[in-house]
Design a protein around this motif. Sequence first.
Motif, mmCIF file in Angstrom:
data_model
loop_
_atom_site.group_PDB
_atom_site.id
_atom_site.type_symbol
_atom_site.label_atom_id
_atom_site.label_comp_id
_atom_site.label_asym_id
_atom_site.label_seq_id
_atom_site.Cartn_x
_atom_site.Cartn_y
_atom_site.Cartn_z
ATOM 1 N N ARG A 19 0.923 -1.226 0.004
ATOM 2 C CA ARG A 19 -0.003 0.163 0.238
ATOM 3 C C ARG A 19 0.854 1.318 -0.265
ATOM 4 N NH1 ARG A 19 -3.283 -0.629 5.565
ATOM 5 N NH2 ARG A 19 -1.303 -1.698 6.127
ATOM 6 N N PRO A 20 0.478 2.402 -0.688
ATOM 7 C CA PRO A 20 1.276 3.616 -0.775
ATOM 8 C C PRO A 20 1.141 4.031 0.874
ATOM 9 C CG PRO A 20 -0.729 3.899 -1.536
ATOM 10 C CD PRO A 20 -0.871 2.497 -1.637
ATOM 11 N N SER A 21 2.140 4.869 1.238
ATOM 12 C CA SER A 21 2.600 5.472 2.274
ATOM 13 C C SER A 21 1.940 6.606 2.646
ATOM 14 C CB SER A 21 3.786 5.056 2.772
ATOM 15 O OG SER A 21 4.182 5.822 4.232
ATOM 16 N N LEU A 22 1.189 7.011 3.765
ATOM 17 C CA LEU A 22 0.819 8.381 4.062
ATOM 18 C C LEU A 22 1.506 8.897 5.373
ATOM 19 C CD1 LEU A 22 -1.304 10.552 3.636
ATOM 20 C CD2 LEU A 22 -2.918 9.484 5.114
ATOM 21 N N THR A 23 2.182 10.063 5.157
ATOM 22 C CA THR A 23 2.565 10.896 6.177
ATOM 23 C C THR A 23 1.842 12.025 6.620
ATOM 24 O OG1 THR A 23 4.895 10.345 5.521
ATOM 25 C CG2 THR A 23 4.770 12.151 7.045
ATOM 26 N N VAL A 24 1.541 12.283 7.822
ATOM 27 C CA VAL A 24 0.394 13.435 8.226
ATOM 28 C C VAL A 24 1.457 14.537 8.662
ATOM 29 C CG1 VAL A 24 -1.301 14.144 9.380
ATOM 30 C CG2 VAL A 24 -1.333 11.762 8.407
ATOM 31 N N LEU A 25 1.520 15.661 8.206
ATOM 32 C CA LEU A 25 2.032 16.634 8.757
ATOM 33 C C LEU A 25 1.091 17.674 9.482
ATOM 34 C CD1 LEU A 25 4.670 17.884 5.952
ATOM 35 C CD2 LEU A 25 5.080 16.409 8.140
ATOM 36 N N SER A 26 1.438 18.162 10.687
ATOM 37 C CA SER A 26 0.681 19.160 11.195
ATOM 38 C C SER A 26 1.744 20.086 11.920
ATOM 39 C CB SER A 26 -0.296 18.677 12.541
ATOM 40 O OG SER A 26 0.361 17.917 13.672
ATOM 41 N N VAL A 116 -4.845 24.875 12.741
ATOM 42 C CA VAL A 116 -5.663 24.698 13.383
ATOM 43 C C VAL A 116 -6.295 23.421 13.555
ATOM 44 C CG1 VAL A 116 -6.469 27.305 13.551
ATOM 45 C CG2 VAL A 116 -7.774 25.470 12.066
ATOM 46 N N VAL A 117 -6.204 22.410 12.952
ATOM 47 C CA VAL A 117 -6.280 21.151 12.811
ATOM 48 C C VAL A 117 -5.612 20.132 13.785
ATOM 49 C CG1 VAL A 117 -7.121 19.067 11.462
ATOM 50 C CG2 VAL A 117 -7.528 21.414 10.617
ATOM 51 N N GLU A 118 -6.241 19.382 14.647
ATOM 52 C CA GLU A 118 -5.207 18.530 15.398
ATOM 53 C C GLU A 118 -5.272 17.317 14.770
ATOM 54 O OE1 GLU A 118 -7.360 18.661 19.410
ATOM 55 O OE2 GLU A 118 -7.655 20.861 19.325
ATOM 56 N N PRO A 119 -3.899 16.659 14.744
ATOM 57 C CA PRO A 119 -3.902 15.260 14.183
ATOM 58 C C PRO A 119 -4.757 13.992 14.786
ATOM 59 C CG PRO A 119 -1.928 15.726 15.383
ATOM 60 C CD PRO A 119 -2.846 17.144 15.386
ATOM 61 N N GLU A 120 -5.103 14.289 16.107
ATOM 62 C CA GLU A 120 -5.831 13.075 16.531
ATOM 63 C C GLU A 120 -7.334 12.936 15.833
ATOM 64 O OE1 GLU A 120 -7.250 11.301 20.757
ATOM 65 O OE2 GLU A 120 -6.258 13.109 20.769
ATOM 66 N N ALA A 121 -7.838 14.305 15.456
ATOM 67 C CA ALA A 121 -9.352 14.307 14.697
ATOM 68 C C ALA A 121 -9.287 13.609 13.251
ATOM 69 C CB ALA A 121 -9.430 16.029 14.707
ATOM 70 N N VAL A 122 -7.957 13.685 12.841
ATOM 71 C CA VAL A 122 -7.653 13.183 11.561
ATOM 72 C C VAL A 122 -7.593 11.460 11.601
ATOM 73 C CG1 VAL A 122 -6.243 13.006 9.582
ATOM 74 C CG2 VAL A 122 -6.684 14.929 10.617
ATOM 75 N N ALA A 123 -6.812 11.047 12.832
ATOM 76 C CA ALA A 123 -6.575 9.597 13.028
ATOM 77 C C ALA A 123 -7.911 9.079 13.382
ATOM 78 C CB ALA A 123 -5.589 9.714 14.183
ATOM 79 N N ALA A 124 -9.160 9.972 13.919
ATOM 80 C CA ALA A 124 -10.304 9.184 14.343
ATOM 81 C C ALA A 124 -10.930 8.968 13.180
ATOM 82 C CB ALA A 124 -10.976 10.230 15.540
ATOM 83 N N ALA A 125 -10.936 9.983 12.420
ATOM 84 C CA ALA A 125 -11.658 10.117 10.874
ATOM 85 C C ALA A 125 -11.190 8.946 10.120
ATOM 86 C CB ALA A 125 -11.393 11.252 10.188
ATOM 87 N N THR A 147 4.534 16.384 13.547
ATOM 88 C CA THR A 147 4.358 17.741 13.972
ATOM 89 C C THR A 147 5.580 18.589 13.896
ATOM 90 O OG1 THR A 147 2.351 17.382 15.510
ATOM 91 C CG2 THR A 147 3.405 19.405 15.812
ATOM 92 N N VAL A 148 5.512 19.780 13.106
ATOM 93 C CA VAL A 148 6.423 20.594 12.997
ATOM 94 C C VAL A 148 6.300 21.946 13.943
ATOM 95 C CG1 VAL A 148 7.989 21.841 11.226
ATOM 96 C CG2 VAL A 148 6.618 19.651 10.392
ATOM 97 N N LEU A 149 7.256 22.198 14.631
ATOM 98 C CA LEU A 149 7.276 23.250 15.589
ATOM 99 C C LEU A 149 8.159 24.333 15.323
ATOM 100 C CD1 LEU A 149 5.113 22.375 17.605
ATOM 101 C CD2 LEU A 149 6.949 20.563 17.449
ATOM 102 N N ASP A 150 8.025 25.696 15.150
ATOM 103 C CA ASP A 150 9.177 26.603 14.653
ATOM 104 C C ASP A 150 9.565 27.221 16.013
ATOM 105 O OD1 ASP A 150 10.208 29.211 14.045
ATOM 106 O OD2 ASP A 150 8.539 29.594 12.502
ATOM 107 N N ALA A 151 10.950 26.763 15.964
ATOM 108 C CA ALA A 151 11.775 27.278 17.460
ATOM 109 C C ALA A 151 11.605 28.600 17.634
ATOM 110 C CB ALA A 151 13.113 26.812 17.063
ATOM 111 N N GLU A 152 11.426 29.691 16.532
ATOM 112 C CA GLU A 152 11.236 30.942 16.905
ATOM 113 C C GLU A 152 9.821 31.592 17.743
ATOM 114 O OE1 GLU A 152 11.454 35.409 14.603
ATOM 115 O OE2 GLU A 152 11.957 33.469 13.646
#
Length: 434
Positions: A19-26, A116-125, A147-152
């Motif tokens: 199966r193709p792989s899905l990476t979810v970025l938030s 503004v979207v939380e990844p857990e909501a996507v996982a539940a869907a 999850t990507v965080l901006d250090a600044e």
Amino acid sequence: MSSSPQAPPHAVTVDADTRPSLTVLSGFWPAATLAVARTLLAADPSLLLVRHDLSGIRQGVVRRVVRCGVGIIEDEQVELRHGCASCTLREDVLPTLVRFTRSHPGQDLVLMLPEVVEPEAVAAACAHCLVDGAPITDLIRIDSYVTVLDAEHLLDGLASTDDLTTLGIHAADDDHRALADVVVRQIEYADTLVLWGQSRDGAFDTSRMAVLLQRMAPWATHLRVDDPVDAGTLTRQLRHTHRHRSGTPGTLARGLQGYTLGAHEPEPDCGVVSAVLRARRPFHPQRLHDVLEEVNAEVIRSRGHLWLASQPDTVVAWEFAGGGLTMGSLGHWLVSLPADRWEHVEDQRRLAAALEWDPYYGDRHQHLVFIGLDLDPVELHRALAGCLLTDAELADGEDTWRSYPDPFAGCFPLGAEELTDTDTDTDTEGAQRA
């Protein structure tokens, strides 16, 4: 003595899953999240990037953009469903992923979530919503939630007391989430965290942000990335990692199911302290209420569950971020349930309870984690320990405990049926935010 057989040096591991792989970025700072997405595209031009642009949502416009490394494949306006961005995304994201999996067989996907979207909501869907009568996991393997965080901007986001409505970026008219709540949930659900860039206050502060993320999500894989970025290296670190575990509970239910809730690191590292409180006696409701402001005064994040003497049947959820404390019901303690209802409770929770079962208290206990900068763990522990029942109060028994004056009375109602969906930490019943 015989030894275990070893693979020859030239052997390679073959992933039999086709199966193709899905990476979810938030991530709350889209510039940093998009930079990671573009880096992955640069390393693999065949990769499909799916993202939704909410910049026009106040005008009822949501744009879906799908592209690969050589350009835009699709750019369409999506109808805003029920005036709600989350509803629109839920009803559009999964069919879009399935459609492109079928039209571009063999090509992996990256889904970049709006800020503004939380990844857990996507996982539940992904777990519960069907497309053409089947779950998307029949066609797509969900590889990782990143999850990507901006250090600044990270510390400002965690310390913010603003809500999304005030900032004009709410996903629906009834979306009253705080900015800090969104950021911590994006951090804590991820299996991989990327700290992007440098703090404007220098290298020490960047290291402090890295330690803070380690304390907030000790279960995740942590990466630090700065310009210039090696696209090949970042791709190997973020794709085909098999890090996502669909059965892992949400943050507040982790402790109940025996997972790590936080690390006890009372010695400061770059000023970051993480303190864990565990106890097998209940809190006095009035004494706990009196120290709520004190114990969270220097805290960036606290979370967990607790046991109130006056409400001994209820698991009380606790989470603090952005200057606000939310408390709510996570359902019954198992000891308060008749045996014939235990079968409706997750196996993992029953196992965790059995391992620490007390002949008198059953599975009831305190489990709280506090994370902050320059936090005094001794004073914190002293304040909370002073809220626990004394030996004399314990001897009075449960009937007396229930009669204690309780500032929390009525705040954590229990339904007639046991709540079995304790794998979510965002829908605590009767939640109260202070």
